[in-house]
Design a protein around this motif. Structure first.
Motif, PDB file in Angstrom:
ATOM      1  N   TRP D  48     -17.676 -14.152  24.927  1.00 16.54           N
ATOM      2  CA  TRP D  48     -19.066 -13.670  24.974  1.00 16.54           C
ATOM      3  C   TRP D  48     -19.323 -12.916  26.279  1.00 16.54           C
ATOM      4  O   TRP D  48     -18.715 -13.193  27.302  1.00 16.54           O
ATOM      5  N   SER D  50     -22.120 -11.900  29.159  1.00 14.61           N
ATOM      6  CA  SER D  50     -23.401 -12.321  29.724  1.00 14.61           C
ATOM      7  C   SER D  50     -23.750 -11.356  30.842  1.00 14.61           C
ATOM      8  O   SER D  50     -23.870 -10.162  30.608  1.00 14.61           O
ATOM      9  N   GLU D  51     -23.904 -11.849  32.044  1.00 12.72           N
ATOM     10  CA  GLU D  51     -24.301 -10.961  33.133  1.00 12.72           C
ATOM     11  C   GLU D  51     -23.124 -10.226  33.757  1.00 12.72           C
ATOM     12  O   GLU D  51     -23.306  -9.303  34.532  1.00 12.72           O
ATOM     13  N   ARG D  52     -21.941 -10.674  33.488  1.00 12.96           N
ATOM     14  CA  ARG D  52     -20.772 -10.119  34.157  1.00 12.96           C
ATOM     15  C   ARG D  52     -20.114  -9.049  33.295  1.00 12.96           C
ATOM     16  O   ARG D  52     -20.295  -9.022  32.083  1.00 12.96           O
ATOM     17  N   GLU D  54     -16.866  -8.739  32.745  1.00 11.29           N
ATOM     18  CA  GLU D  54     -15.844  -9.371  31.919  1.00 11.29           C
ATOM     19  C   GLU D  54     -16.445 -10.499  31.092  1.00 11.29           C
ATOM     20  O   GLU D  54     -17.346 -11.196  31.557  1.00 11.29           O
ATOM     21  N   PRO D  55     -15.929 -10.686  29.898  1.00 10.11           N
ATOM     22  CA  PRO D  55     -16.490 -11.732  29.037  1.00 10.11           C
ATOM     23  C   PRO D  55     -15.985 -13.118  29.403  1.00 10.11           C
ATOM     24  O   PRO D  55     -14.930 -13.278  30.001  1.00 10.11           O
ATOM     25  N   GLY D  56     -16.744 -14.138  29.026  1.00  8.06           N
ATOM     26  CA  GLY D  56     -16.284 -15.516  29.083  1.00  8.06           C
ATOM     27  C   GLY D  56     -15.478 -15.815  27.841  1.00  8.06           C
ATOM     28  O   GLY D  56     -15.572 -15.111  26.837  1.00  8.06           O
ATOM     29  N   ARG D  57     -14.698 -16.868  27.893  1.00  7.03           N
ATOM     30  CA  ARG D  57     -13.851 -17.175  26.747  1.00  7.03           C
ATOM     31  C   ARG D  57     -13.614 -18.673  26.678  1.00  7.03           C
ATOM     32  O   ARG D  57     -13.392 -19.329  27.699  1.00  7.03           O
ATOM     33  N   TYR D  58     -13.665 -19.210  25.481  1.00  9.49           N
ATOM     34  CA  TYR D  58     -13.304 -20.602  25.261  1.00  9.49           C
ATOM     35  C   TYR D  58     -12.417 -20.657  24.029  1.00  9.49           C
ATOM     36  O   TYR D  58     -12.812 -20.218  22.951  1.00  9.49           O
ATOM     37  N   CYS D  59     -11.216 -21.139  24.161  1.00 11.91           N
ATOM     38  CA  CYS D  59     -10.359 -21.258  22.989  1.00 11.91           C
ATOM     39  C   CYS D  59      -9.622 -22.589  23.046  1.00 11.91           C
ATOM     40  O   CYS D  59      -9.411 -23.169  24.108  1.00 11.91           O
ATOM     41  N   ILE D  73     -21.073 -25.478  23.302  1.00  8.55           N
ATOM     42  CA  ILE D  73     -21.047 -24.142  23.896  1.00  8.55           C
ATOM     43  C   ILE D  73     -21.848 -23.171  23.043  1.00  8.55           C
ATOM     44  O   ILE D  73     -22.647 -22.382  23.561  1.00  8.55           O
ATOM     45  N   HIS D  76     -25.552 -23.610  23.483  1.00  7.88           N
ATOM     46  CA  HIS D  76     -26.182 -23.356  24.783  1.00  7.88           C
ATOM     47  C   HIS D  76     -25.934 -21.978  25.352  1.00  7.88           C
ATOM     48  O   HIS D  76     -26.511 -21.635  26.377  1.00  7.88           O
ATOM     49  N   ILE D  77     -25.067 -21.217  24.744  1.00  7.44           N
ATOM     50  CA  ILE D  77     -24.821 -19.879  25.280  1.00  7.44           C
ATOM     51  C   ILE D  77     -25.489 -18.855  24.385  1.00  7.44           C
ATOM     52  O   ILE D  77     -25.298 -18.840  23.173  1.00  7.44           O
ATOM     53  N   ARG D  78     -26.273 -18.030  25.020  1.00  8.86           N
ATOM     54  CA  ARG D  78     -26.985 -16.961  24.336  1.00  8.86           C
ATOM     55  C   ARG D  78     -26.356 -15.654  24.817  1.00  8.86           C
ATOM     56  O   ARG D  78     -26.144 -15.482  26.019  1.00  8.86           O
TER      57      ARG D  78
END
Lengths: 255, 255, 255, 255
Positions: D48, D50-52, D54-59, D73, D76-78
């Motif tokens: 996803w 957000s403000e950055r 580069e994206p965040g990642r959860y796998c 996750i 709570h993540i928009r």
């Protein structure tokens, strides 16, 4: 629910039954045919007896179908008595502590079924576990709690009666609380010498259970692992069997 | 034991405290300096508040130091109130259900310490958990049991008193059973608006606890995350503090 | 780096060396004494030979010290030849594919050391892996790549020479690229009948390596597993040994 | 194969699409309807922005359907732009390194399909990855290799052309080697501002792909997540679309 397999007889590699057959337990982890859920991917476990009194155990939270460790272990461990189980969780977490077979001392136990409205009953059933066994309560399943309660109810001297007493107490508690969802208990357990398997439910839908006596030993399964359907005998609802290596299995009523 | 960190103040990325500082919580997972054990590699967890009343939570059983997911989550989630914890197990299993912070509704709770001779006390402490919360008991730790018992003892209306009542009851039970190993309780909890932190033990060795009020917010830690040791204030044994965003923290006695 | 243990001799339970001794490999996973890093918690693996030509293998990404499966497997598997390894990652991910011992056909291989500036060299070393083995390249470590390259370089007919050729080629490539960080290679491998162990580095700091010949068999270790320090012989830098069950180990130069 | 979902538009919680709908991606992890395999339980991933940049990642390697972290996750993540993927492995290991979406810098990429006879082609495709990106090759999938090769082929300046060049090169190599099993490539990727999605195969069976433009944004899916089948438009074989937040998506040919 779940699918399981138990074997006792001439020592064979676990893979012979767990991995190789066309409808092996690993195959059933993705494509069970007689279970409520086709997918049984919420963890798995194997337990086996070798030279020691207590069995070895390997369980993991990933699906059985993709675990290289399971393949290797089944490929290299040969045993005269082993249990294997693939899980479909019914409300409780996917964790090692909730994986079957459960082990206490020299005993192993696997369950396919469920206690209706378990969250409301959990405390009552846990209260049936004797103090000295309470430390062995590491998960949150109905299965483990019933097993520990059965040990407390005299599993060692009267194995079948112990489970019956616990199940009757649970059923009575369900009645008292007005719980109408069913109590289903298709299960197998062993002390390392004898294997018991029973099929019972408070309604008319106990999970499936079959057995087959071959030249090498006895196989008890949730559903046949091969295509030779006529070689497998179905355990009737309210029935059970007990076997010892080298002796013909005996059937009994379980009610 | 364990190491933890709590923050409330201006929203910051979790990494600011969890990953980046020279002695960050991730660093402490491998090299804690003031803990009984240097290695805190038995799982970890983070909990954070964002737009919702209930916090988000990510916990895992691997060590914090090698988890790419944790890095990414801390790098991308910005929060005004978050908790983080790295665990050193003291007798109970490494499982997600045993990872801190524990969450019930809008509450989070983290603990560093232990209940002496926990296997003997577990049943008694679990009996303090009210029925309606018993379903939230998913692990086997002393920490989770005390948290749930404290909710039952009135956490919502008298947060500090609730924990005191539970701890005194546990201590009394220990005395009754002749247990001489200590009860240690350095902990922090939050309702999403206020953060409480206390440091207490039945002996004179409560685990370490520090706090620091900066321009941006309040940080509560097991041990300082940076080298500016003089910026951190040590919570005395038998002491506690409570903070709300935008207000100066208040200290209190906790005995 | 890592710590490892290899055994060949009279069949013994793996636990005899992996779990039970005061400074067992599991103990070394948290408290190694002669390694660059005290903590070796980035996964582990065991490989063992039984009745089959190819070895069994169990590896996992969690620390060895908390894995109940590892305890049970070591407690129940008896083998005449087994390998065990606890990992401290040096830049590559914590994954099963990066856990030692690596297995190809009937071979097992474990490594303690590193290739300096590995990211720059990886492609070159992978290019040394023959096509027919490339499918066995499942991880990203320098260790696995060197092992597969060594098989390509003739491991089957000239085991020691194969590794030497690969190491020399890697060293030459490092020189060509102006890489000054060291190449260190303390390793052990087996074909299921013989066990080789070598200690070598391009600088003067090859990781430690010891061996001990007892009544029951040969043990090769990164560091002694018990307190009888005088019973263990240190392999000198640039040295190696090869052993076969029932025969005295022979030492050789490895340069 | 796999199932995926991409979204760009007004920021929404990930759960809105990943968890809540009747045929959400999590539901598809157990019961996909238009995939080759009903079960997509070999790991999952979300990415996803957000403000950055580069994206965040959860796998994770477990099935999406049982992972509490994923639920939390997503709850709570928009985000205004996110990707989600559930995997059905086709020959390569279940590991985090093989989970989609793959991430390089500000790019994310997800793939549903396969390269026929991948083990024979892997080396050739990996050779298309430029040196400076080779360190990002952490897994063994065809998907990741194609993505990295496409970056090397100019993804940044000509995104669609880059993938076409790589796919044509792969197809040519397959022809040269006499490989007749198909090359299938239904995929989506993003630079954090635009989202591309294409559906292509060397035979007439490219995996399914749909999109829907609602009041809030664009959704691209392997199969519709809700029951409003008439609201979804099917991407034709050999077609693609590109979208930017706030602008109507444009379709194009992809051959």
């Amino acid at each position: 629910m779940c699918r399981f397999l138990a074997y006792c007889g001439e020592p064979v590699f676990l893979e012979t039954l767990v991995c190789t057959p066309c409808h092996s337990l690993i195959e059933q982890s993705m494509h069970a045919e007689e279970a409520k859920t086709e997918t049984n991917g919420d963890g798995f476990g194997v337990g086996w007896y070798s030279e020691r009194t207590e069995p070895g155990r390997y369980c993991e939270i990933r699906p059985a179908w993709s675990d290289e460790n399971l393949q290797s272990i089944c490929n290299h461990i040969r045993s005269h008595l082993f249990f294997a189980h693939v899980r479909a969780a019914t409300g409780t977490a996917v964790s090692r502590a909730n994986c079957h077979p459960f082990k206490v001392g020299r005993y192993l136990f696997m369950h396919n079924g469920q206690v209706g409205d378990w969250p409301r009953l959990r405390r009552k059933v846990e209260a049936m576990i004797p103090d000295e066994l309470y430390g062995a309560r590491t998960g949150t399943t109905d299965s483990e709690a019933i097993f520990l309660a059965a040990i407390g109810a005299g599993l060692e001297r009267d194995s079948v009666g112990a489970f019956q007493r616990v199940l009757h107490a649970v059923r009575d508690e369900m009645t008292a609380q007005g719980i109408t969802s069913p109590l289903r208990f298709t299960a197998t357990w062993t002390d390392g010498e004898r294997v018991w398997a029973v099929r019972w439910a408070s309604d008319d839908k106990p999970p499936s259970l079959y057995w087959r006596q071959g030249g090498n030993g006895l196989i008890v399964v949730s559903e046949p692992v091969d295509a030779q359907r006529d070689q497998w005998r179905r355990v009737p609802a309210g029935g059970g069997l007990v076997a010892r290596i080298g002796a013909a299995p005996e059937t009994f009523l379980f009610q």
